[in-house]
Design a protein around this motif. Structure first.
Motif, PDB file in Angstrom:
ATOM      1  N   ALA A 200       5.680   5.241  -5.016  1.00 18.46           N
ATOM      2  CA  ALA A 200       7.151   4.913  -4.513  1.00 18.46           C
ATOM      3  C   ALA A 200       6.541   3.803  -3.434  1.00 18.46           C
ATOM      4  N   THR A 201       5.331   3.706  -2.829  1.00 25.42           N
ATOM      5  CA  THR A 201       4.868   2.843  -1.879  1.00 25.42           C
ATOM      6  C   THR A 201       5.143   1.360  -2.485  1.00 25.42           C
ATOM      7  N   ARG A 203       6.279   0.572  -5.396  1.00 31.14           N
ATOM      8  CA  ARG A 203       7.570   0.000  -5.666  1.00 31.14           C
ATOM      9  C   ARG A 203       8.399  -0.629  -4.696  1.00 31.14           C
ATOM     10  N   ARG A 204       8.219   0.150  -3.287  1.00 33.68           N
ATOM     11  CA  ARG A 204       8.752  -0.470  -2.071  1.00 33.68           C
ATOM     12  C   ARG A 204       8.441  -1.996  -1.913  1.00 33.68           C
TER      13      ARG A 204
END
Length: 245
Positions: A200-201, A203-204
């Motif tokens: 998730a990080t 992708r952010r």
């Protein structure tokens, strides 16, 4: 992905996985000159870019790495524009820099088999500097403005430590600092990368505009994979005291 095992065999396995680039690390891994050379040779035949991180922003070490044939350097702990300029100087021959001349003895020039190596070596070398402290974040605009810096890479782990939130790479202040550095680098026209193992990080930060990213490590994959294998076949047991290293 990171290659931290020090094993040429593991480096070759990773090189054939279809990834874009590998970071062979000597700052936090058991990699000396001979080991780095063997890993460069192991991955050479694969369509992957090998970046090497020395343990320090050191003129002598950088000279030795370049002579081994390293073409892409990731220099750790660059806190100021002066630190960045020192890295550039170490990676270039005079008059631009202070790199020692030993191409007749070195793999980088194929032992003087590459015509014009001394004149053209700088065109084959990429200098990436690592932003990983509060001081570096404060100085990031000056760092990316240094002539000869090809890219910047952000290390959230040491950055979190320097900001007083050790081990909290997802802390809002750390994330904000990383995103600030991304914006500054992009505005300056410099490629920017980051380390992010949590998807998730990652992708952010990709959405925020990073150009390259580290999303895993050979040793971490082996550790988690072997733990999962043990958990599948063995009864659960509490962690015991470490008996040795």
């Amino acid at each position: 992905m990171w290659v931290c095992s020090g094993s040429p065999l593991v480096a070759e396995i990773c090189a054939g996985a279809g990834l874009d680039w590998l970071l062979i690390d000597a700052e936090h891994s058991p990699n000396g000159l001979e080991g780095i050379l063997a890993q460069l040779q192991a991955v050479h035949g694969y369509p992957v870019t090998a970046v090497v991180r020395p343990p320090a922003n050191d003129t002598v070490l950088i000279k030795q790495y370049l002579d081994l044939g390293v073409q892409s350097l990731l220099i750790p702990m660059v806190h100021t524009a002066d630190d960045a300029a020192a890295a550039v100087s170490a990676a270039n021959y005079p008059p631009r820099g202070v790199r020692g001349v030993g191409s007749a003895l070195a793999r980088s020039a194929r032992w003087n088999r590459i015509p014009g190596y001394l004149a053209n070596a700088s065109e084959t070398i990429t200098v990436i500097v690592q932003i990983e402290s509060r001081e570096a974040v404060d100085n990031v605009a000056k760092i990316v403005a240094v002539d000869g810096i090809d890219a910047v890479f952000i290390g959230p782990s040491d950055l979190a430590a320097s900001m007083g939130v050790l081990g909290q790479q997802e802390h809002p202040d750390v994330v904000a600092a990383v995103e600030h550095c991304i914006k500054v680098a992009k505005a300056a026209g410099k490629p920017v990368g980051v380390n992010a193992f949590a998807e998730a990080t990652a992708r952010r930060y990709l959405a925020a505009g990073v150009d390259f990213i580290l999303v895993g490590a050979d040793v971490a994959l082996l550790a988690r994979g072997s733990e999962a294998l043990a958990a599948s076949y063995l009864p659960a047991a509490g962690p015991g005291p470490a008996t040795s290293y």
